[in-house]
Each structure stands twice: as structure tokens, then as C-alpha cells.
Design an enzyme around this catalytic site. Structure first.
Site, PDB file in Angstrom:
ATOM      1  N   ARG A   9      43.561  46.650  48.362  1.00 28.20           N
ATOM      2  CA  ARG A   9      42.834  47.926  48.222  1.00 28.20           C
ATOM      3  C   ARG A   9      41.519  47.840  48.982  1.00 28.20           C
ATOM      4  O   ARG A   9      40.971  48.858  49.389  1.00 28.20           O
ATOM      5  CB  ARG A   9      42.509  48.202  46.747  1.00 28.20           C
ATOM      6  CG  ARG A   9      43.663  48.552  45.870  1.00 28.20           C
ATOM      7  CD  ARG A   9      43.155  48.845  44.476  1.00 28.20           C
ATOM      8  NE  ARG A   9      41.999  49.733  44.531  1.00 28.20           N
ATOM      9  CZ  ARG A   9      41.115  49.822  43.540  1.00 28.20           C
ATOM     10  NH1 ARG A   9      41.232  49.087  42.466  1.00 28.20           N
ATOM     11  NH2 ARG A   9      40.090  50.655  43.629  1.00 28.20           N
TER      12      ARG A   9
ATOM     13  N   ARG B 119      34.274  52.602  32.235  1.00 26.95           N
ATOM     14  CA  ARG B 119      33.685  53.120  33.483  1.00 26.95           C
ATOM     15  C   ARG B 119      33.302  54.582  33.237  1.00 26.95           C
ATOM     16  O   ARG B 119      33.996  55.504  33.619  1.00 26.95           O
ATOM     17  CB  ARG B 119      34.651  52.953  34.650  1.00 26.95           C
ATOM     18  CG  ARG B 119      35.156  51.543  34.767  1.00 26.95           C
ATOM     19  CD  ARG B 119      35.001  50.752  35.993  1.00 26.95           C
ATOM     20  NE  ARG B 119      34.317  51.110  37.152  1.00 26.95           N
ATOM     21  CZ  ARG B 119      34.732  50.762  38.382  1.00 26.95           C
ATOM     22  NH1 ARG B 119      35.909  50.186  38.504  1.00 26.95           N
ATOM     23  NH2 ARG B 119      34.015  51.045  39.439  1.00 26.95           N
ATOM     24  N   PRO B 120      32.189  54.772  32.555  1.00 23.40           N
ATOM     25  CA  PRO B 120      31.806  56.132  32.146  1.00 23.40           C
ATOM     26  C   PRO B 120      31.373  56.981  33.339  1.00 23.40           C
ATOM     27  O   PRO B 120      31.091  56.450  34.420  1.00 23.40           O
ATOM     28  CB  PRO B 120      30.628  55.895  31.208  1.00 23.40           C
ATOM     29  CG  PRO B 120      30.048  54.603  31.656  1.00 23.40           C
ATOM     30  CD  PRO B 120      31.195  53.775  32.144  1.00 23.40           C
ATOM     31  N   ILE B 121      31.316  58.284  33.134  1.00 23.60           N
ATOM     32  CA  ILE B 121      30.780  59.181  34.171  1.00 23.60           C
ATOM     33  C   ILE B 121      29.722  60.107  33.557  1.00 23.60           C
ATOM     34  O   ILE B 121      29.426  61.176  34.109  1.00 23.60           O
ATOM     35  CB  ILE B 121      31.893  60.020  34.847  1.00 23.60           C
ATOM     36  CG1 ILE B 121      32.648  60.879  33.830  1.00 23.60           C
ATOM     37  CG2 ILE B 121      32.855  59.151  35.636  1.00 23.60           C
ATOM     38  CD1 ILE B 121      33.501  61.958  34.487  1.00 23.60           C
TER      39      ILE B 121
ATOM     40  N   ARG C 296      39.007  54.644  42.127  1.00 24.97           N
ATOM     41  CA  ARG C 296      37.747  55.086  41.505  1.00 24.97           C
ATOM     42  C   ARG C 296      37.055  56.102  42.408  1.00 24.97           C
ATOM     43  O   ARG C 296      36.452  57.037  41.941  1.00 24.97           O
ATOM     44  CB  ARG C 296      36.862  53.840  41.306  1.00 24.97           C
ATOM     45  CG  ARG C 296      35.480  54.124  40.780  1.00 24.97           C
ATOM     46  CD  ARG C 296      35.485  54.270  39.298  1.00 24.97           C
ATOM     47  NE  ARG C 296      34.151  54.531  38.789  1.00 24.97           N
ATOM     48  CZ  ARG C 296      33.933  55.048  37.570  1.00 24.97           C
ATOM     49  NH1 ARG C 296      34.935  55.345  36.786  1.00 24.97           N
ATOM     50  NH2 ARG C 296      32.719  55.265  37.152  1.00 24.97           N
TER      51      ARG C 296
ATOM     52  N   LYS D 153      34.156  49.672  52.526  1.00 19.33           N
ATOM     53  CA  LYS D 153      35.053  50.457  51.660  1.00 19.33           C
ATOM     54  C   LYS D 153      34.227  51.470  50.863  1.00 19.33           C
ATOM     55  O   LYS D 153      34.551  52.659  50.821  1.00 19.33           O
ATOM     56  CB  LYS D 153      35.793  49.543  50.694  1.00 19.33           C
ATOM     57  CG  LYS D 153      36.473  50.280  49.533  1.00 19.33           C
ATOM     58  CD  LYS D 153      37.242  49.363  48.619  1.00 19.33           C
ATOM     59  CE  LYS D 153      36.383  48.842  47.496  1.00 19.33           C
ATOM     60  NZ  LYS D 153      36.217  49.761  46.341  1.00 19.33           N
ATOM     61  N   ASN D 154      33.167  51.004  50.211  1.00 18.35           N
ATOM     62  CA  ASN D 154      32.451  51.878  49.291  1.00 18.35           C
ATOM     63  C   ASN D 154      31.598  52.924  50.005  1.00 18.35           C
ATOM     64  O   ASN D 154      31.402  54.022  49.485  1.00 18.35           O
ATOM     65  CB  ASN D 154      31.633  51.050  48.307  1.00 18.35           C
ATOM     66  CG  ASN D 154      32.561  50.283  47.360  1.00 18.35           C
ATOM     67  OD1 ASN D 154      33.735  50.628  47.227  1.00 18.35           O
ATOM     68  ND2 ASN D 154      32.053  49.241  46.744  1.00 18.35           N
TER      69      ASN D 154
ATOM     70  N   CYS E 213      39.070  49.608  39.191  1.00 18.26           N
ATOM     71  CA  CYS E 213      39.177  48.273  38.593  1.00 18.26           C
ATOM     72  C   CYS E 213      38.850  48.322  37.098  1.00 18.26           C
ATOM     73  O   CYS E 213      37.974  49.050  36.665  1.00 18.26           O
ATOM     74  CB  CYS E 213      38.197  47.327  39.277  1.00 18.26           C
ATOM     75  SG  CYS E 213      38.557  47.116  41.015  1.00 18.26           S
TER      76      CYS E 213
ATOM     77  N   ASP F  12      29.798  42.797  43.046  1.00 20.34           N
ATOM     78  CA  ASP F  12      31.101  42.714  43.724  1.00 20.34           C
ATOM     79  C   ASP F  12      31.304  41.391  44.438  1.00 20.34           C
ATOM     80  O   ASP F  12      32.394  41.139  44.965  1.00 20.34           O
ATOM     81  CB  ASP F  12      31.266  43.869  44.706  1.00 20.34           C
ATOM     82  CG  ASP F  12      31.372  45.201  43.984  1.00 20.34           C
ATOM     83  OD1 ASP F  12      31.221  46.237  44.629  1.00 20.34           O
ATOM     84  OD2 ASP F  12      31.576  45.174  42.747  1.00 20.34           O
TER      85      ASP F  12
HETATM   86  C1  EPZ Z   1      30.532  51.313  42.418  1.00 19.44           C
HETATM   87  O1  EPZ Z   1      31.193  51.588  41.200  1.00 19.44           O
HETATM   88  C2  EPZ Z   1      31.502  50.477  43.232  1.00 19.44           C
HETATM   89  N1  EPZ Z   1      32.728  51.248  43.470  1.00 19.44           N
HETATM   90  C3  EPZ Z   1      31.839  49.190  42.493  1.00 19.44           C
HETATM   91  O2  EPZ Z   1      32.598  48.397  43.398  1.00 19.44           O
HETATM   92  C4  EPZ Z   1      30.556  48.423  42.168  1.00 19.44           C
HETATM   93  O3  EPZ Z   1      30.882  47.329  41.330  1.00 19.44           O
HETATM   94  C5  EPZ Z   1      29.552  49.331  41.467  1.00 19.44           C
HETATM   95  O4  EPZ Z   1      29.333  50.547  42.215  1.00 19.44           O
HETATM   96  C6  EPZ Z   1      28.205  48.652  41.290  1.00 19.44           C
HETATM   97  O5  EPZ Z   1      27.690  48.293  42.552  1.00 19.44           O
HETATM   98  C7  EPZ Z   1      32.702  52.202  44.424  1.00 19.44           C
HETATM   99  O6  EPZ Z   1      31.702  52.413  45.093  1.00 19.44           O
HETATM  100  C8  EPZ Z   1      33.978  52.970  44.609  1.00 19.44           C
HETATM  101  P1  EPZ Z   1      28.046  52.325  38.930  1.00 19.44           P
HETATM  102  P2  EPZ Z   1      30.572  52.703  40.183  1.00 19.44           P
HETATM  103  O7  EPZ Z   1      28.128  53.762  38.600  1.00 19.44           O
HETATM  104  O8  EPZ Z   1      29.947  53.781  40.966  1.00 19.44           O
HETATM  105  C9  EPZ Z   1      27.129  52.363  34.279  1.00 19.44           C
HETATM  106  C10 EPZ Z   1      34.452  47.254  44.241  1.00 19.44           C
HETATM  107  O9  EPZ Z   1      34.878  46.131  43.957  1.00 19.44           O
HETATM  108  N2  EPZ Z   1      27.378  53.817  34.363  1.00 19.44           N
HETATM  109  O10 EPZ Z   1      27.004  51.844  39.874  1.00 19.44           O
HETATM  110  O11 EPZ Z   1      31.651  53.035  39.208  1.00 19.44           O
HETATM  111  C11 EPZ Z   1      28.397  51.552  34.467  1.00 19.44           C
HETATM  112  O12 EPZ Z   1      29.097  51.395  33.245  1.00 19.44           O
HETATM  113  C12 EPZ Z   1      33.979  48.149  43.122  1.00 19.44           C
HETATM  114  O13 EPZ Z   1      34.324  47.696  45.401  1.00 19.44           O
HETATM  115  C13 EPZ Z   1      27.121  54.603  33.250  1.00 19.44           C
HETATM  116  O14 EPZ Z   1      26.718  54.100  32.212  1.00 19.44           O
HETATM  117  O15 EPZ Z   1      29.469  51.833  39.464  1.00 19.44           O
HETATM  118  C14 EPZ Z   1      27.865  50.238  34.981  1.00 19.44           C
HETATM  119  O16 EPZ Z   1      27.449  49.444  33.877  1.00 19.44           O
HETATM  120  C15 EPZ Z   1      34.221  47.543  41.771  1.00 19.44           C
HETATM  121  N3  EPZ Z   1      27.343  55.945  33.329  1.00 19.44           N
HETATM  122  C16 EPZ Z   1      26.622  50.638  35.791  1.00 19.44           C
HETATM  123  O17 EPZ Z   1      26.296  51.963  35.361  1.00 19.44           O
HETATM  124  C17 EPZ Z   1      27.797  56.546  34.479  1.00 19.44           C
HETATM  125  O18 EPZ Z   1      27.949  57.783  34.505  1.00 19.44           O
HETATM  126  C18 EPZ Z   1      26.839  50.656  37.293  1.00 19.44           C
HETATM  127  O19 EPZ Z   1      27.946  51.493  37.553  1.00 19.44           O
HETATM  128  C19 EPZ Z   1      28.061  55.729  35.595  1.00 19.44           C
HETATM  129  C20 EPZ Z   1      27.840  54.366  35.518  1.00 19.44           C
END
Ligand code: EPZ
Length: 422
Positions: A400, A122-124, A93, A22-23, A117, A308
């Protein structure tokens, strides 16, 4: 509202074919939106997140052709806007990848804040930090993220936190930027490597994916015109691998990359599970007379134990012997499903990022609600292991990310039915 009714307690045995990731699919499909020609992408899982994303592509004018199940032909050259403001964007997402793809394509993008989720903020900010390093101005107002650059030029960015999304999004914006981009402290997940391999197959120049430093030499055009097959889903595979010891069964997952499963395989072996790897299969079962032992887990970015699979592994700890621990290092609030497990007889104490799980629980059926994708899958798993009947509500959230979940579980011997209700 859709729900599953599960009659638990019998061992699940047999073979299960694992679908595309999926991801990885969300990222690879979005990367196709940055290309200058059509491409064909194969091994896409049949899940609602992807159908929503493909509909968003159509909404902005991209050409989407469904060639056969799991295989699409995309042509981004027909996209007619840099604005993605449809409500659909807030459903998933993965729509955030359109920020990088359209910024790379048009030099500007305006996107409704994505959904996904709900287990904490979920910051960007890191995505935007990366775009700014490429010369873009970014703004967030009225729930819309806007980015614009006179000309995207290569730059360097250090990710304060390892972020899958930010790593991919910066790659998508940098792949056609003028000059060289370096992403430091990059995520190393298999789906990061998959996106880089996809883009390189389409004419890009990306090196180091899978390590914590990714170097991208921007290319003026990416001709595409190739076919690409997405990697198998390590989280779907892990879910079925855990089901074997959880139900006292014997399950072989097929079409997997064993290397991607190492973080889980190693923990299962530590817990006393037999794990037999083939070229693209992994068999999990308990040896006659052996017992499942508790372990301590902590979720980390790849190659650490994947967040996950955290809910699914916590359910396994409920039935192991001894006291297990789960530390959730990635998301600040990913134990919301524990209340539902307690309803089913689990004995779990949570405090912040730590869950302490008393083993030897005899789970019993109950009515529970899926609050997010992986937590919902974990409750289905608990229902399959529990005595009696479990009803899991809001399983749209589970579907999903798990293709043909009822069908695949039924083929393994599960007694599970899907219901639609008003
Ligand atoms: C991806 O989410 C996955 N989703 C998530 O899977 C997965 O849990 C996550 O990566 C971690 O492996 C998709 O790929 C669509 P991150 P993402 O940016 O990209 C912080 C599922 O079940 N962060 O790696 O949103 C954030 O708060 C889903 O398939 C910032 O601080 O995760 C977190 O603590 C659920 N600022 C950490 O980084 C940012 O700009 C990791 O988040 C971005 C993230």
C-alpha cells in the site's frame, strides 16, 4: 494472499531512488477535487493506496487521465455527486480527505467511514470540529459521515491534538469558504506544506503551512490549470536509511529533501551511524570498526521523530549495543508487530506506549504476518537482517505504501522474492 520470502544476513549496498510521498499524494490528489479546473500532478508513487483513491475519484465522476507512470491529469469539474459510499472508501484512510474537498466543492458531503491501518482508534472528531467552525452541520450514522452548510464561512479552530488529517481536511474545506480561517495547533508535517503549496499554485491563499498556525483566505474559485510535483516520501527514505546500519551495509537514498529527514538523521548519528547529506541525497553507513549504539526514541508530530518510522527504528534497536527505548506518543497501540519480532529472536518488553529493547539480538528467520503498512515493512527489514529465511505474509499491506519494494531491495543486494498464493 501475497507473501515475501527473504534470505537474510547480507549487507545491503548501493543507491535507491525515493518515490513521491504517499501521504502528500493522498492529500494533494484530494485537494484537486476542490478545484474549478483540470490540473496535472507528477511524482506520484506507484502504490495501491493511490490507485484505490484515483478509482474512487472516477467512481464519483471526476476525470482521471494517466499521462505516464507517476503523472495524472485530474478534472474535478465533472464530479456528479457529493456522496461517496462505495466499499472502496473503507480500504484506505486517505479517502477521508474527500470530506473536506467535497464539502468545499458542493457545501455538502456524505462519505463511508474510511479505513486504514489498525493500531488503535482513528477518530475524526477534530475534522468535524473544523467543519463545524466553518458553519457546517455534521452527523455520523450507519457508518456514514454527513456534513452540510448553507454557506461555508471562515472561522477559527484550535486542534486539541495535533492532527495531520484534520489540518489538511479543514484546509480543503476552508480554501473556498467566504472569509478567513485560522487553524491553530496545526500539524507541521512536510505533506501539510505540500498541500498548501499545491493549492496556492492553483490560486488559493494559504499562509503559515509548516508552522502551528495556518491562515486561509477563502477564494470564490480556484482555476487550477497548472502542473504540480509532489515531494519525496520521507518514510520510504527513512526505511532505506535504517536498512544500511541494520544490515551492515552502505545505502544512498536519492531524490530526497534532507531537511525532511533531520528527525531520523539526528538519531542515526546519535547511534554512531555515518550520515552524509548531499543536495538531494543522503548516504548512511557504519565506519570501519565502529559499533551501533542503542538510543531512546519518542515519536512526536513533525519535527519530532515520525511515528511512521517507529517500527523500523525499533528493529534497528534490536541489533544495537545496549538497551534502547521507544515511546509511541501518537498512536495508542502501535507495538502489535513486537510479537512477530520476538518470534525472530528479539528481546523486547512493551508496556502501554513504551517498548524497552535489549540490543545485540541475533535475529533469525521465521514466518510472520504484516498487520499494517509500517509494521509489515519493519518485519521485512528484520528478515533482511536475520540469519536464515523469513516469510512475511499479507504483504499487500506493505505494498500500500512502498512502490517497487522487491525491485528496489533486490537492486541493493537483498535476496527477496514475492509469491502469490491461494
Ligand atoms: C496520518 O494519519 C498518516 N496517514 C499516518 O500515516 C500517520 O501515522 C499520522 O498522520 C501521524 O503522522 C495519512 O496521512 C493517510 P492524525 P492521520 O490525525 O491523519 C488523534 C502511514 O503509515 N486524532 O495526525 O489519521 C489520533 O487518534 C500512516 O502512512 C484525534 O484524536 O493521523 C492520533 O492519536 C499510518 N481526532 C493523533 O490525533 C481526530 O479527529 C494523530 O492523528 C484526528 C486525529
Amino acid at each position: 494472499m501475497r507473501s515475501y520470502i527473504i534470505k537474510g544476513g547480507n549487507p545491503l549496498t548501493g543507491h535507491v531512488k525515493i518515490g513521491g510521498s504517499k501521504n502528500a499524494s493522498l492529500a494533494v490528489l484530494s485537494a484537486a477535487m476542490a478545484l474549478d479546473g483540470p490540473c496535472i500532478i507528477d511524482n506520484l508513487p506507484d502504490i495501491t493506496d493511490l490507485s484505490v483513491l484515483l478509482q474512487i475519484f472516477s467512481d464519483i465522476g471526476a476525470t482521471v487521465e494517466y499521462l505516464e507512470p507517476g503523472k495524472v491529469r485530474l478534472d474535478a469539474t465533472t464530479i456528479n455527486t457529493h456522496e461517496v459510499l462505495h466499499d472502496r472508501v473503507t480500504q484506505i484512510r486517505g479517502s477521508y480527505y474527500l470530506m473536506g474537498a467535497l464539502l468545499g466543492r458542493f457545501g455538502k458531503v456524505a462519505l463511508r467511514m474510511p479505513g486504514g491501518c489498525d493500531f488503535g482508534v482513528r477518530p475524526i472528531d477534530l475534522h468535524l470540529k473544523g467543519f463545524e467552525a466553518l458553519g457546517a452541520k455534521t452527523e455520523m450514522s450507519y457508518g456514514i459521515v454527513s456534513c452540510e452548510a448553507e454557506e461555508l464561512t471562515g472561522g477559527g479552530v484550535f486542534l486539541d491534538t495535533v492532527s495531520v488529517g484534520a489540518t489538511v481536511n479543514i484546509m480543503l474545506a476552508a480554501v473556498k469558504a467566504k472569509g478567513k480561517t485560522v487553524i491553530d495547533n496545526a500539524a507541521r508535517e512536510p505533506h501539510i506544506v505540500d498541500v498548501a503549496n499545491f493549492l496556492n499554485a492553483m490560486g488559493a491563499d494559504i499562509r503559515g503551512a509548516g508552522t502551528d498556525v495556518i491562515r486561509i483566505n477563502g477564494r470564490p474559485t480556484l482555476p487550477a490549470n497548472k502542473e504540480y510535483t509532489v515531494i519525496p516520501d520521507q518514510i520510504e527514505a527513512g526505511t532505506y536509511m535504517i536498512l544500511a546500519p541494520l544490515t551492515g551495509g552502505d545505502i544512498t537514498v536519492e531524490g530526497v529533501i534532507p531537511k525532511h529527514m533531520e528527525p531520523l538523521s539526528a538519531k542515526l548519528v546519535e547511534m554512531g551511524v555515518e550520515v552524509e547529506e548531499g543536495d538531494d541525497t543522503i548516504r548512511c553507513y557504519m565506519k570501519e570498526g565502529s559499533s551501533l549504539q542503542a538510543a531512546s526514541f519518542k515519536t512526536m508530530p513533525y519535527p519530532g521523530f515520525p511515528t511512521d518510522l517507529q517500527p523500523q527504528a525499533t528493529v534497528l534497536l534490536c541489533v544495537a549495543e545496549g538497551t534502547g527505548r521507544m515511546i509511541e506518543n501518537v498512536w495508542e497501540n502501535r507495538f502489535q508487530y513486537v510479537d512477530a519480532l520476538r518470534l525472530m529472536g528479539a528481546n523486547i518488553i512493551t508496556s502501554g506506549r513504551l517498548a524497552v529493547v535489549q540490543g545485540n539480538s541475533h535475529l533469525t528467520g521465521s514466518q510472520v504476518t504484516a498487520r499494517d503498512l509500517r509494521a509489515g515493512a519493519a518485519l521485512v527489514m528484520a528478515g533482511l537482517a536475520a540469519r536464515g529465511t523469513t516469510k512475511v505474509l499479507d504483504i499487500e499491506r506493505v505494498e500500500r505504501g512502498y512502490e517497487y519494494f522487491v525491485e528496489k531491495l533486490t537492486r541493493l543486494g537483498a535476496r527477496i522474492e514475492r509469491f502469490e498464493s491461494e
